[in-house]
Scaffold this motif. Structure first.
Motif, PDB file in Angstrom:
ATOM      1  N   LEU A 114       0.810  -1.215   0.000  1.00  0.00           N
ATOM      2  CA  LEU A 114       0.000   0.000   0.000  1.00  0.00           C
ATOM      3  C   LEU A 114       0.843   1.265   0.000  1.00  0.00           C
ATOM      4  CD1 LEU A 114      -2.010  -2.275   1.119  1.00  0.00           C
ATOM      5  CD2 LEU A 114      -3.277  -0.369   2.092  1.00  0.00           C
ATOM      6  N   GLY A 115       2.141   1.110   0.147  1.00  0.00           N
ATOM      7  CA  GLY A 115       3.025   2.265   0.111  1.00  0.00           C
ATOM      8  C   GLY A 115       3.736   2.459  -1.206  1.00  0.00           C
ATOM      9  N   TYR A 116       3.426   1.636  -2.211  1.00  0.00           N
ATOM     10  CA  TYR A 116       4.067   1.822  -3.520  1.00  0.00           C
ATOM     11  C   TYR A 116       3.238   1.328  -4.689  1.00  0.00           C
ATOM     12  CZ  TYR A 116       5.275  -3.180  -3.538  1.00  0.00           C
ATOM     13  OH  TYR A 116       5.210  -4.554  -3.530  1.00  0.00           O
ATOM     14  N   ASN A 117       2.250   0.479  -4.443  1.00  0.00           N
ATOM     15  CA  ASN A 117       1.481  -0.119  -5.530  1.00  0.00           C
ATOM     16  C   ASN A 117       0.024   0.344  -5.485  1.00  0.00           C
ATOM     17  OD1 ASN A 117       0.468  -1.676  -7.581  1.00  0.00           O
ATOM     18  ND2 ASN A 117       0.590  -3.619  -6.464  1.00  0.00           N
ATOM     19  N   PRO A 118      -0.392   1.239  -6.382  1.00  0.00           N
ATOM     20  CA  PRO A 118      -1.787   1.710  -6.380  1.00  0.00           C
ATOM     21  C   PRO A 118      -2.772   0.722  -6.994  1.00  0.00           C
ATOM     22  CG  PRO A 118      -0.584   2.765  -8.147  1.00  0.00           C
ATOM     23  CD  PRO A 118       0.421   1.930  -7.405  1.00  0.00           C
ATOM     24  N   ASN A 119      -2.284  -0.397  -7.510  1.00  0.00           N
ATOM     25  CA  ASN A 119      -3.154  -1.349  -8.213  1.00  0.00           C
ATOM     26  C   ASN A 119      -3.467  -2.597  -7.394  1.00  0.00           C
ATOM     27  OD1 ASN A 119      -3.132   0.275 -10.606  1.00  0.00           O
ATOM     28  ND2 ASN A 119      -1.105  -0.528 -11.088  1.00  0.00           N
ATOM     29  N   ILE A 120      -3.368  -2.499  -6.088  1.00  0.00           N
ATOM     30  CA  ILE A 120      -3.696  -3.650  -5.246  1.00  0.00           C
ATOM     31  C   ILE A 120      -5.183  -3.950  -5.354  1.00  0.00           C
ATOM     32  CG2 ILE A 120      -3.722  -4.519  -2.879  1.00  0.00           C
ATOM     33  CD1 ILE A 120      -1.331  -2.785  -2.293  1.00  0.00           C
ATOM     34  N   ASN A 121      -5.494  -5.233  -5.447  1.00  0.00           N
ATOM     35  CA  ASN A 121      -6.886  -5.651  -5.562  1.00  0.00           C
ATOM     36  C   ASN A 121      -7.671  -5.254  -4.319  1.00  0.00           C
ATOM     37  OD1 ASN A 121      -9.337  -7.212  -5.678  1.00  0.00           O
ATOM     38  ND2 ASN A 121      -8.342  -8.514  -7.207  1.00  0.00           N
ATOM     39  N   GLN A 122      -8.820  -4.634  -4.541  1.00  0.00           N
ATOM     40  CA  GLN A 122      -9.650  -4.176  -3.426  1.00  0.00           C
ATOM     41  C   GLN A 122     -10.143  -5.332  -2.573  1.00  0.00           C
ATOM     42  OE1 GLN A 122     -10.032  -0.984  -2.741  1.00  0.00           O
ATOM     43  NE2 GLN A 122     -11.302  -1.365  -0.937  1.00  0.00           N
ATOM     44  N   LYS A 123     -10.420  -6.461  -3.190  1.00  0.00           N
ATOM     45  CA  LYS A 123     -10.885  -7.627  -2.429  1.00  0.00           C
ATOM     46  C   LYS A 123      -9.793  -8.147  -1.501  1.00  0.00           C
ATOM     47  CE  LYS A 123     -14.272  -9.174  -5.852  1.00  0.00           C
ATOM     48  NZ  LYS A 123     -14.687 -10.283  -6.763  1.00  0.00           N
ATOM     49  N   ASP A 124      -8.533  -8.096  -1.954  1.00  0.00           N
ATOM     50  CA  ASP A 124      -7.426  -8.525  -1.096  1.00  0.00           C
ATOM     51  C   ASP A 124      -7.310  -7.627   0.130  1.00  0.00           C
ATOM     52  OD1 ASP A 124      -6.862 -10.531  -2.885  1.00  0.00           O
ATOM     53  OD2 ASP A 124      -5.281  -9.410  -3.932  1.00  0.00           O
ATOM     54  N   ILE A 125      -7.558  -6.339  -0.063  1.00  0.00           N
ATOM     55  CA  ILE A 125      -7.495  -5.409   1.063  1.00  0.00           C
ATOM     56  C   ILE A 125      -8.622  -5.680   2.049  1.00  0.00           C
ATOM     57  CG2 ILE A 125      -7.686  -2.972   1.707  1.00  0.00           C
ATOM     58  CD1 ILE A 125      -6.334  -2.248  -0.904  1.00  0.00           C
ATOM     59  N   GLU A 126      -9.824  -5.911   1.540  1.00  0.00           N
ATOM     60  CA  GLU A 126     -10.987  -6.090   2.413  1.00  0.00           C
ATOM     61  C   GLU A 126     -10.909  -7.371   3.238  1.00  0.00           C
ATOM     62  OE1 GLU A 126     -14.265  -5.918  -0.229  1.00  0.00           O
ATOM     63  OE2 GLU A 126     -14.139  -3.739  -0.547  1.00  0.00           O
ATOM     64  N   ARG A 127     -10.349  -8.431   2.684  1.00  0.00           N
ATOM     65  CA  ARG A 127     -10.315  -9.688   3.429  1.00  0.00           C
ATOM     66  C   ARG A 127      -9.049  -9.865   4.268  1.00  0.00           C
ATOM     67  NH1 ARG A 127      -9.736 -12.341  -1.891  1.00  0.00           N
ATOM     68  NH2 ARG A 127      -7.549 -12.813  -2.267  1.00  0.00           N
ATOM     69  N   SER A 128      -8.109  -8.927   4.167  1.00  0.00           N
ATOM     70  CA  SER A 128      -6.863  -9.054   4.927  1.00  0.00           C
ATOM     71  C   SER A 128      -7.068  -8.576   6.360  1.00  0.00           C
ATOM     72  CB  SER A 128      -5.756  -8.245   4.259  1.00  0.00           C
ATOM     73  OG  SER A 128      -6.057  -6.872   4.302  1.00  0.00           O
ATOM     74  N   ALA A 129      -6.291  -9.161   7.264  1.00  0.00           N
ATOM     75  CA  ALA A 129      -6.331  -8.753   8.666  1.00  0.00           C
ATOM     76  C   ALA A 129      -5.424  -7.563   8.920  1.00  0.00           C
ATOM     77  CB  ALA A 129      -5.936  -9.925   9.566  1.00  0.00           C
ATOM     78  N   VAL A 130      -4.333  -7.475   8.168  1.00  0.00           N
ATOM     79  CA  VAL A 130      -3.359  -6.398   8.342  1.00  0.00           C
ATOM     80  C   VAL A 130      -3.014  -5.809   6.976  1.00  0.00           C
ATOM     81  CG1 VAL A 130      -1.020  -5.828   9.076  1.00  0.00           C
ATOM     82  CG2 VAL A 130      -2.380  -7.402  10.441  1.00  0.00           C
ATOM     83  N   MET A 131      -3.029  -4.476   6.882  1.00  0.00           N
ATOM     84  CA  MET A 131      -2.626  -3.768   5.668  1.00  0.00           C
ATOM     85  C   MET A 131      -1.280  -3.109   5.926  1.00  0.00           C
ATOM     86  SD  MET A 131      -6.179  -1.974   4.465  1.00  0.00           S
ATOM     87  CE  MET A 131      -6.286  -1.054   5.983  1.00  0.00           C
ATOM     88  N   HIS A 132      -0.344  -3.354   5.047  1.00  0.00           N
ATOM     89  CA  HIS A 132       1.034  -2.899   5.258  1.00  0.00           C
ATOM     90  C   HIS A 132       1.387  -1.833   4.226  1.00  0.00           C
ATOM     91  CE1 HIS A 132       5.327  -4.296   6.572  1.00  0.00           C
ATOM     92  NE2 HIS A 132       5.160  -2.989   6.661  1.00  0.00           N
ATOM     93  N   TYR A 133       1.766  -0.646   4.702  1.00  0.00           N
ATOM     94  CA  TYR A 133       2.153   0.459   3.822  1.00  0.00           C
ATOM     95  C   TYR A 133       3.662   0.432   3.582  1.00  0.00           C
ATOM     96  CZ  TYR A 133      -2.499   2.468   4.549  1.00  0.00           C
ATOM     97  OH  TYR A 133      -3.861   2.678   4.586  1.00  0.00           O
ATOM     98  N   ASN A 134       4.178  -0.728   3.230  1.00  0.00           N
ATOM     99  CA  ASN A 134       5.607  -0.796   2.937  1.00  0.00           C
ATOM    100  C   ASN A 134       5.883  -0.075   1.622  1.00  0.00           C
ATOM    101  OD1 ASN A 134       4.099  -2.986   1.744  1.00  0.00           O
ATOM    102  ND2 ASN A 134       6.052  -3.802   1.027  1.00  0.00           N
ATOM    103  N   GLY A 135       6.985   0.655   1.601  1.00  0.00           N
ATOM    104  CA  GLY A 135       7.305   1.507   0.465  1.00  0.00           C
ATOM    105  C   GLY A 135       7.544   2.924   0.938  1.00  0.00           C
ATOM    106  N   ASN A 136       7.785   3.825   0.005  1.00  0.00           N
ATOM    107  CA  ASN A 136       8.088   5.217   0.352  1.00  0.00           C
ATOM    108  C   ASN A 136       6.850   6.062   0.598  1.00  0.00           C
ATOM    109  OD1 ASN A 136      10.929   5.028   0.205  1.00  0.00           O
ATOM    110  ND2 ASN A 136      10.840   5.149  -2.032  1.00  0.00           N
ATOM    111  N   MET A 137       5.706   5.644   0.060  1.00  0.00           N
ATOM    112  CA  MET A 137       4.499   6.465   0.148  1.00  0.00           C
ATOM    113  C   MET A 137       3.729   6.143   1.428  1.00  0.00           C
ATOM    114  SD  MET A 137       3.300   6.256  -3.840  1.00  0.00           S
ATOM    115  CE  MET A 137       4.450   6.652  -5.165  1.00  0.00           C
ATOM    116  N   LYS A 138       4.305   6.543   2.537  1.00  0.00           N
ATOM    117  CA  LYS A 138       3.698   6.289   3.838  1.00  0.00           C
ATOM    118  C   LYS A 138       2.415   7.104   3.990  1.00  0.00           C
ATOM    119  CE  LYS A 138       7.177   3.678   5.039  1.00  0.00           C
ATOM    120  NZ  LYS A 138       7.033   2.211   5.048  1.00  0.00           N
TER     121      LYS A 138
END
Length: 660
Positions: free
Chosen positions: A604-628
């Motif tokens: 979530l800190g570098y890839n704007p094309n992450i699947n929305q379903k993957d985000i919704e079903r995940s327990a933890v979202m990680h903003y790894n990357g430079n775009m904190k």
């Protein structure tokens, strides 16, 4: 003999002289010789053949009709007693045309008058031939003996005209029906044309203007054009005009109304330059030089962009710099009793769920704690162990004293209090304090020349980043710890992670080898024989940021010693660049249990094309990357997941001007 001669002369008189007399007598009954000549032609024209006699004319195929086909015409009798209303409708239309002429036919006998009064003599002229015909029409005369042929001729003509009219109506009907059928086809074609127009880039005209500018600049640099002052002035004028209307436009809708006119004017000027430029090789060289120069500029700009992005990721926003100062001031205003956290007896209870967070970012740590507590089924069983540096220790404690995490337990420690963590014990501390490492990080003239600028981030100088390899030393009485980075958000209950059977492994993590660039060869130097001998370049990497660590197994397998051995081997940074993931991959090689992907989503800190379903079903979202998420360069659509756990109405946040 005399008698025979007389007989021959008599026959000659009968056969030669009699016709002449009769023909001369007939001429006297007409007004003029010209009328006679015309009447003769009309008689010949009106002469009819029967179907039976047509066999004698076997040289050419004969018409089977009773009348020779001629242009349609109308013939009137010498009496006006014939009413036009008795004519068929089609004949009335023909009769009304201006180019149709009527002639009054003369009669020779009174006996024929009655019959001719009842007779309509008609010569038809087809409509198309009538439109193309000359000024005069040929009229056909009908005498006594031909009256009987006139009636069948009239009937035949009426039938032909009606048939022709029906055929024309049928053709019109077919034409209209064909047009109606073609309407959907035409509409489909229009739709396809609209689709083609829609596919035309919205910046096509902008790109064309830019191309014209480049071409004009090339012409301005050519010697043959420089020798033409008038063309030089015109080119410079066009360049100014196009540059002015182009401005900062990125699409055609941004251009002014006169853009098309300027484009045409530039095109005409360029055509003049093309006409006087006969050396195409020179123009090609100039264009290639410009392309090469542009590519070089693009390369430099990309490097600058990368450097500035890394610089932005390293820096702390003004508000986040203000916050710890404001909190530190307030903390030292408290007495010693007010500086203590409640429920200290839970800090070493192995029946509870323990979290380890190592960070110097107060707001980021607060989001991790708040999101975990809010989504926990029973917050009273969760214990958070926060370790920070000396500069942020007072501020971190003050924040959680003012904003306690509900029923959960919180502990804030200062890394400087870990006396066992020193350069003699930790190889990485010794390396970080070396002059070579300081030179690597702080020599600005070398910073822009390294392709791996992200490894020059000062966070790698902080021992907080390497403290994750010393968990048993930090928590000597705990059996299992869930390690969390400070750049993530928890959106589901995490208690299920403590019941996961790691099957004798030390580390539980989500694998990240869905793409080829998340394998071992991305992080380790496999050109080094030591790395190539001990590891598989295609081995799957895993995420360091949300990890379950079995501290009992850790101690049994002496993981810290393994880490120290590899750190000593990498003293010259030939095995991997500085960071925590490469040594983590080595240290926990064949000691990592893969967790279900639904526990942890990354990027979530570098890839704007992450699947929305993957985000919704995940327990933890990680903003790894430079775009904190706390930086202005964060990805806007992902920032709300983080900001909803921040109370921007808090007095300290308002005073430091920290806004969503």
């Amino acid at each position: 003999m005399v008698g025979v001669r007389n007989i021959v002369l008599f026959l000659l008189c009968i056969t030669v002289v009699a016709p002449i007399v009769l023909y001369t007598d007939r001429l006297s009954s007409f007004d003029s010789p010209s009328s006679t000549k015309q009447e003769f032609i009309e008689d010949v024209t009106a002469f009819s053949f029967s179907a039976a006699d047509s066999s004698h004319l076997n040289l050419l195929p004969q018409e089977t009709s009773t009348v020779l086909k001629e242009p349609i015409g109308v013939v009137y009798t010498n009496e006006d007693s014939i009413k036009r209303k008795n004519l068929p409708q089609g004949l009335q239309l023909v009769e009304s045309r201006e180019h149709v002429s009527a002639r009054v036919l003369s009669t020779t006998t009174e006996e024929d008058q009655t019959e001719k009064d009842n007779l309509i003599k008609l010569v038809t002229d087809e409509t198309k031939q009538g439109n193309q015909g000359g000024d005069g029409e040929d009229a056909i005369d009908v005498d006594d003996n031909e009256g009987k042929l006139a009636k069948p001729t009239l009937a035949f003509t009426q039938e032909s005209l009606l048939k022709s009219t029906k055929q024309e109506q049928q053709q019109e009907t077919e034409t209209s029906s064909r047009i109606n059928k073609e309407k959907p086809v035409l509409s489909e074609i229009d739709k396809k044309n609209d689709q083609i127009n829609d596919q035309i880039p919205s910046d096509a005209r902008v790109q064309q203007l830019k191309d014209q500018l480049i071409q004009a600049k090339v012409y301005l640099s050519l010697p043959v054009v420089k020798s033409n002052p008038q063309l030089i002035r015109e080119l410079r004028l066009r360049v100014k005009e196009v540059s002015r209307i182009l401005g900062e436009a990125t699409k055609d809708s941004d251009l002014p109304r006169n853009a098309k006119e300027r484009m045409k004017a530039m095109e005409q000027t360029l055509l003049k330059g093309k006409q006087i430029q006969d050396d195409c090789a020179v123009a090609v060289k100039k264009l290639r030089a410009m392309i090469h120069s542009t590519e070089e500029q693009l390369h430099v700009l990309k490097k600058q962009t990368l450097f500035l992005t890394q610089l932005t990721a390293k820096t702390l926003p003004k508000g986040l710099h203000c916050l710890p100062l404001r909190l530190t001031t307030e903390y030292y205003k408290l007495n010693s009793s007010q500086q203590q956290f409640p429920n200290e007896e839970k800090l070493e209870d192995i029946q509870l769920y323990h979290y380890a967070i190592f960070s110097d970012n107060i707001l980021a740590t607060a989001v991790v704690v708040n999101s975990t507590v809010i989504n926990a089924k029973d917050a009273s069983k969760h214990v958070f162990h926060v370790v920070t540096d000396r500069l942020n220790y007072a501020a971190m404690r003050m924040w959680f004293l003012v904003n306690p995490p509900g029923k959960a337990t919180i502990q804030v420690q200062n890394i400087d209090d870990f006396t066992w963590l020193n350069a003699s014990y930790s190889p990485v501390l010794k390396q970080l304090a070396s002059p070579a490492m300081i030179d690597y990080y702080f020599k600005a003239h070398r910073a822009t020349s390294d392709s791996n600028l992200k490894f020059r981030n000062p966070k790698y100088l902080s021992i907080l980043n390497h403290l994750r390899f010393y968990l048993p030393e930090v928590f000597p009485k705990l059996n299992k710890v869930l390690f969390l980075d400070d750049d993530l958000v928890v959106q589901k209950d995490l208690t299920g992670l403590w019941s996961v059977d790691l099957k004798g492994n030390v580390n539980g993590a989500v694998e990240t080898c869905g793409e080829s660039f998340h394998r071992f060869d991305r992080y380790l130097n496999f050109s080094n024989p030591l790395i190539a001998k001990n590891f598989d370049p295609r081995a799957c990497g895993w995420a360091y940021g949300m990890n379950v660590f079995d501290l009992v197994e850790w101690k049994r397998q002496k993981i810290t010693e393994v880490y120290h051995n590899w750190q000593n081997l990498n003293h010259d940074r030939q095995l991997w660049k500085l960071g925590t993931l490469p040594p983590g991959l080595i240290t926990f090689w064949k000691r990592t249990f893969p967790l279900n992907r639904s526990w942890h989503v990354l990027g979530l800190g570098y890839n704007p094309n992450i699947n929305q379903k993957d985000i919704e079903r995940s327990a933890v979202m990680h903003y790894n990357g430079n775009m904190k998420p706390w930086l202005e360069i964060s990805i806007p659509k992902f920032r709300s997941y983080w900001s909803k756990y921040v109370n921007y109405n808090h007095v300290f946040l308002r005073e430091c001007n920290i806004n969503p």
